[in-house]
Design a protein around this motif. Structure first.
Motif, PDB file in Angstrom:
ATOM      1  N   VAL A 137      -3.227  -0.323   5.286  1.00 35.06           N
ATOM      2  CA  VAL A 137      -3.309   0.830   4.308  1.00 35.06           C
ATOM      3  C   VAL A 137      -2.046   1.156   4.580  1.00 35.06           C
ATOM      4  O   VAL A 137      -1.254   1.393   3.397  1.00 35.06           O
ATOM      5  N   PHE A 138      -1.623   1.711   5.684  1.00 33.82           N
ATOM      6  CA  PHE A 138      -0.334   2.519   5.704  1.00 33.82           C
ATOM      7  C   PHE A 138       0.881   1.370   5.532  1.00 33.82           C
ATOM      8  O   PHE A 138       1.812   1.828   4.635  1.00 33.82           O
ATOM      9  N   TYR A 139       0.653   0.219   5.804  1.00 31.73           N
ATOM     10  CA  TYR A 139       1.908  -0.585   5.413  1.00 31.73           C
ATOM     11  C   TYR A 139       2.165  -0.802   3.878  1.00 31.73           C
ATOM     12  O   TYR A 139       3.153  -0.915   3.370  1.00 31.73           O
ATOM     13  N   LEU A 140       0.952  -1.064   3.179  1.00 34.31           N
ATOM     14  CA  LEU A 140       0.856  -1.166   1.836  1.00 34.31           C
ATOM     15  C   LEU A 140       1.446   0.079   0.932  1.00 34.31           C
ATOM     16  O   LEU A 140       1.853  -0.145  -0.150  1.00 34.31           O
ATOM     17  N   ASN A 141       1.206   1.353   1.677  1.00 34.28           N
ATOM     18  CA  ASN A 141       1.344   2.465   0.994  1.00 34.28           C
ATOM     19  C   ASN A 141       3.134   2.733   1.524  1.00 34.28           C
ATOM     20  O   ASN A 141       3.814   2.965   0.452  1.00 34.28           O
ATOM     21  N   ARG A 142       3.331   2.655   2.588  1.00 32.14           N
ATOM     22  CA  ARG A 142       4.763   2.987   3.034  1.00 32.14           C
ATOM     23  C   ARG A 142       5.737   2.036   2.914  1.00 32.14           C
ATOM     24  O   ARG A 142       6.901   2.007   2.608  1.00 32.14           O
ATOM     25  N   ILE A 143       5.386   0.762   2.993  1.00 31.86           N
ATOM     26  CA  ILE A 143       6.359  -0.230   3.127  1.00 31.86           C
ATOM     27  C   ILE A 143       6.381  -0.990   1.742  1.00 31.86           C
ATOM     28  O   ILE A 143       7.321  -1.141   1.140  1.00 31.86           O
ATOM     29  N   GLU A 144       5.194  -1.346   1.097  1.00 32.05           N
ATOM     30  CA  GLU A 144       5.226  -2.025  -0.033  1.00 32.05           C
ATOM     31  C   GLU A 144       5.169  -1.057  -1.473  1.00 32.05           C
ATOM     32  O   GLU A 144       5.164  -1.551  -2.621  1.00 32.05           O
ATOM     33  N   ASN A 145       5.048   0.396  -0.938  1.00 37.92           N
ATOM     34  CA  ASN A 145       5.051   1.440  -2.051  1.00 37.92           C
ATOM     35  C   ASN A 145       4.105   1.326  -3.061  1.00 37.92           C
ATOM     36  O   ASN A 145       4.172   1.541  -4.031  1.00 37.92           O
ATOM     37  N   LEU A 146       2.776   0.721  -2.529  1.00 36.17           N
ATOM     38  CA  LEU A 146       1.626   0.618  -3.566  1.00 36.17           C
ATOM     39  C   LEU A 146       1.132   2.101  -3.536  1.00 36.17           C
ATOM     40  O   LEU A 146       1.050   2.693  -2.571  1.00 36.17           O
ATOM     41  N   SER A 147       0.785   2.471  -4.819  1.00 34.28           N
ATOM     42  CA  SER A 147      -0.079   3.688  -5.067  1.00 34.28           C
ATOM     43  C   SER A 147      -1.436   3.585  -4.328  1.00 34.28           C
ATOM     44  O   SER A 147      -1.996   2.641  -4.026  1.00 34.28           O
ATOM     45  N   VAL A 148      -2.053   4.902  -4.194  1.00 30.93           N
ATOM     46  CA  VAL A 148      -3.491   4.691  -3.401  1.00 30.93           C
ATOM     47  C   VAL A 148      -4.460   4.036  -4.393  1.00 30.93           C
ATOM     48  O   VAL A 148      -5.179   3.181  -3.845  1.00 30.93           O
ATOM     49  N   ALA A 149      -4.155   4.168  -5.800  1.00 33.00           N
ATOM     50  CA  ALA A 149      -5.161   3.460  -6.611  1.00 33.00           C
ATOM     51  C   ALA A 149      -5.046   1.799  -6.583  1.00 33.00           C
ATOM     52  O   ALA A 149      -6.059   1.161  -6.601  1.00 33.00           O
ATOM     53  N   GLU A 150      -3.755   1.446  -6.397  1.00 34.15           N
ATOM     54  CA  GLU A 150      -3.547  -0.014  -6.263  1.00 34.15           C
ATOM     55  C   GLU A 150      -4.119  -0.451  -4.973  1.00 34.15           C
ATOM     56  O   GLU A 150      -4.715  -1.624  -5.038  1.00 34.15           O
ATOM     57  N   ILE A 151      -3.882   0.185  -4.001  1.00 32.25           N
ATOM     58  CA  ILE A 151      -4.602  -0.216  -2.550  1.00 32.25           C
ATOM     59  C   ILE A 151      -6.103  -0.048  -2.750  1.00 32.25           C
ATOM     60  O   ILE A 151      -6.662  -0.945  -2.130  1.00 32.25           O
ATOM     61  N   ALA A 152      -6.605   0.797  -3.216  1.00 29.92           N
ATOM     62  CA  ALA A 152      -8.030   0.707  -3.424  1.00 29.92           C
ATOM     63  C   ALA A 152      -8.705  -0.336  -4.277  1.00 29.92           C
ATOM     64  O   ALA A 152      -9.675  -0.977  -3.579  1.00 29.92           O
ATOM     65  N   LEU A 153      -7.869  -0.947  -5.278  1.00 25.57           N
ATOM     66  CA  LEU A 153      -8.129  -1.756  -6.224  1.00 25.57           C
ATOM     67  C   LEU A 153      -8.099  -3.192  -5.137  1.00 25.57           C
ATOM     68  O   LEU A 153      -9.101  -3.876  -5.244  1.00 25.57           O
ATOM     69  N   ARG A 154      -7.017  -3.439  -4.491  1.00 24.38           N
ATOM     70  CA  ARG A 154      -6.586  -4.635  -3.818  1.00 24.38           C
ATOM     71  C   ARG A 154      -7.708  -4.823  -2.504  1.00 24.38           C
ATOM     72  O   ARG A 154      -8.188  -5.828  -2.437  1.00 24.38           O
ATOM     73  N   GLN A 155      -8.254  -3.614  -1.894  1.00 22.34           N
ATOM     74  CA  GLN A 155      -9.192  -3.449  -0.850  1.00 22.34           C
ATOM     75  C   GLN A 155     -10.559  -3.545  -1.284  1.00 22.34           C
ATOM     76  O   GLN A 155     -11.541  -3.528  -0.337  1.00 22.34           O
TER      77      GLN A 155
END
Length: 188
Positions: A137-155
């Motif tokens: 989650v940290f990498y997706l947010n901080r490295i890929e710059n995905l939003s919380v909503a995008e990460i939640a959908l992906r995960q």
């Protein structure tokens, strides 16, 4: 396991039967783990990904599709998770390489360069101490710059869960850095 038994087992899981889920886990864990090890060449990573698949199956059991042949479905789902993990690892490594390259382009003294490398290693070490999902989650947010909503959908989790994981990750990293700073100050 005969196809008819697989179908009944899968439908029991879709209805929330824990015993059926345990049976599915015991029946297919080794095969899926072996497959993941061949792809990742890392037992720990393979274990995390297969466990993540089973967790996802249980959390989303009521939304699982109708399946007649369970093993091909599980292999397909695992393959997608493995591809995502490899892509994320590749993306992370590209960012680290780009970060290093950018650093090389700047005119730093040798001391500054060594300090930078040490700080970078400490940060990577701190990030790698996070639990698997939290690190992802940290990498997706901080490295890929995905939003919380995008990460939640992906995960396949709620945005609040992602926010909680990000906050906890930042708190853990900060606490590790505070300990490092206190040690350095104590040594002075």
């Amino acid at each position: 396991m005969p196809t008819e038994c697989q179908h009944k087992l899968w439908n029991s899981i879709r209805q929330g039967n824990e015993k059926a889920f345990r049976q599915l886990f015991e029946e297919y864990w080794e095969d899926l783990f072996s497959y993941a090890c061949k792809i990742t060449r890392n037992h720990s990573t393979a274990q995390d990904i297969v466990q993540g698949l089973f967790i996802h199956l249980w959390e989303k059991h009521s939304a699982l599709p109708e399946v007649n042949a369970v093993l091909p479905y599980l292999h397909s789902a695992l393959k997608n998770r493995l591809l995502n993990a490899l892509r994320d690892e590749n993306l992370y490594q590209r960012h680290v390489d780009l970060f290093k390259e950018t650093n090389k382009e700047n005119d730093h003294s040798i001391v500054e360069h060594l300090q930078f490398k040490e700080t970078e290693q400490q940060l990577l070490h701190s990030i790698n101490q996070l639990p698997g999902k939290m690190k992802d989650v940290f990498y997706l947010n901080r490295i890929e710059n995905l939003s919380v909503a995008e990460i939640a959908l992906r995960q396949g989790t709620s945005p609040q869960t992602i926010r909680n994981q990000l906050n906890t990750a930042l708190q853990r990293i900060k606490s590790l850095w505070i300990v490092e700073i206190l040690i350095v100050l104590w040594l002075l």
